[in-house]
Design an enzyme around this catalytic site. Structure first.
Site, PDB file in Angstrom:
ATOM      1  N   ARG A 136      27.167  11.170  55.384  1.00 19.49           N
ATOM      2  CA  ARG A 136      27.859  10.520  54.276  1.00 19.49           C
ATOM      3  C   ARG A 136      27.541   9.037  54.304  1.00 19.49           C
ATOM      4  NH1 ARG A 136      28.261  14.759  52.424  1.00 19.49           N
ATOM      5  NH2 ARG A 136      30.099  15.928  51.712  1.00 19.49           N
ATOM      6  N   GLU A 190      27.469   6.737  45.185  1.00 22.17           N
ATOM      7  CA  GLU A 190      26.470   7.674  44.679  1.00 22.17           C
ATOM      8  C   GLU A 190      26.759   7.920  43.207  1.00 22.17           C
ATOM      9  OE1 GLU A 190      26.303  11.176  47.125  1.00 22.17           O
ATOM     10  OE2 GLU A 190      25.789  10.016  48.909  1.00 22.17           O
ATOM     11  N   HIS A 205      20.964  12.494  47.524  1.00 20.56           N
ATOM     12  CA  HIS A 205      21.877  13.508  48.084  1.00 20.56           C
ATOM     13  C   HIS A 205      21.404  14.935  47.773  1.00 20.56           C
ATOM     14  CE1 HIS A 205      26.340  14.120  49.408  1.00 20.56           C
ATOM     15  NE2 HIS A 205      25.567  15.115  49.837  1.00 20.56           N
TER      16      HIS A 205
HETATM   17  O1  LIG Z   1      28.087  20.128  51.612  1.00 19.90           O
HETATM   18  C1  LIG Z   1      28.129  18.893  51.659  1.00 19.90           C
HETATM   19  O2  LIG Z   1      29.025  18.297  52.261  1.00 19.90           O
HETATM   20  C2  LIG Z   1      27.120  18.099  50.959  1.00 19.90           C
HETATM   21  O3  LIG Z   1      27.038  16.930  51.140  1.00 19.90           O
HETATM   22  C3  LIG Z   1      26.204  18.777  50.029  1.00 19.90           C
HETATM   23  O4  LIG Z   1      25.796  19.991  50.471  1.00 19.90           O
END
Ligand SMILES: O=C(O)C(=O)CO
Length: 302
Positions: free
Chosen positions: A219, A248, A267
């Site tokens: 993240r 994002e 992402h």
């Molecule tokens: O699943 C998640 O947490 C993502 O960031 C996208 O697959």
């Protein structure tokens, strides 16, 4: 069981006001990571809400305290995306360390002259030390894929020792400081929590090697982007590959986009047809099990 449902039939997120209106009275919500499930939304849904199922392994968009307080069960989608995310992480790592994006740009735009000794040189995995920040399923899967590249040593740090996972990849536990100091490649694989928020900051970058490659597929919030920009633009570290940013989408005028040694992806780590299908099926099954009051295939314990 019969379920009456309303679907937001678009790949774009449902506007917040619309969502707040439409969740009223719902017993279940199936969401993706663009939806903030917080007190405001839970209040808007009202007391019927029994289950929230997110089509993601990450759950930083869910206010877990608020969900727990209300006795709402939570489903998520671990495991089914592990291979896909690990594969993309390796691709991003190699694209960054071997400067692939710069290289194709040079080839296309006339920068390709004669063969030159040091032109577009990068850093190789052979004989390297790979560090993993947050050793879970995805970290292990990344290490398994990197091992055949002749990595010399895997090291990791986490809030606790992870002996079982570490044994699978013969990874050694080290402190965060040592992780920064020893890693030639540093892969960020932790969940975003209050403890990991901004953990990749100047303090960390300043201890890293000049040749180090920093890769984040977790993240954006775990990284202090101003500090990362400083580290990359001053040559404190060699490069960064980011699949996740704050915010994002990252605005196209963001300074990180000006850096040749920063590869930014929008992402897409779990973006394969197979994986997204598995994620959506699992999210639906979690939701249905939750509505029936049965054990969910993958329930997040609150
Ligand atoms: O699943 C998640 O947490 C993502 O960031 C996208 O697959």
């Amino acid at each position: 069981c019969w379920v009456q449902f309303e679907m937001w039939d678009s790949d774009d997120p449902v506007p917040r006001v619309e969502l707040l209106k439409r969740v009223k009275g719902c017993e279940g919500i199936l969401c993706v990571l663009t939806e903030k499930i917080d007190a405001q939304l839970l209040n808007a849904a009202g007391p019927n809400l029994k289950v929230v199922s997110t089509m993601s392994v990450g759950f930083d968009h869910l206010s877990l305290d608020e969900l727990k307080k209300r006795g709402i069960r939570v489903g998520y989608t671990p495991d089914v995306l592990t291979d896909c995310v690990a594969e993309l992480t390796v691709a991003l790592l190699l694209a960054t360390s071997r400067r692939l994006i710069e290289a194709t740009h040079e080839a296309k735009t006339g920068g390709w002259g004669t063969w030159r000794t040091l032109w577009l040189c990068g850093h190789e995995l052979a004989n390297s030390t790979v560090g993993i920040l947050g050793l879970g399923r995805i970290g292990v899967a990344i290490a398994e894929r990197l091992k055949p590249f002749k990595v010399k040593k895997f090291i990791y740090t986490d809030v606790a020792l992870r002996p079982e996972l570490a044994n699978m990849i013969e990874a050694e536990y080290v402190s965060l400081d040592e992780l920064a100091k020893q890693s030639d490649f540093l892969a960020i694989c932790c969940a975003l929590t209050p403890e990991t928020y901004g953990i990749c900051n100047w303090n960390l970058f300043s201890k890293m090697k000049k040749n180090a490659i920093f890769i984040n597929t977790s993240r954006g919030g775990v990284v202090n982007q101003e500090d990362l920009y400083e580290a990359l633009s001053t040559g404190l570290i060699a490069g960064a590959g980011l699949d996740v940013t704050t915010p994002e989408p990252l605005p196209t005028h963001h300074p990180l986009f000006t850096l040749k040694n920063c590869v930014i992806l929008p992402h897409v780590a779990s973006a394969s047809y197979t994986t997204r299908n598995s994620m959506s099926a699992l999210a639906a099954n979690n939701l249905l099990a939750g509505l029936r009051g049965e054990p969910m295939p993958k329930e997040l314990k609150l």
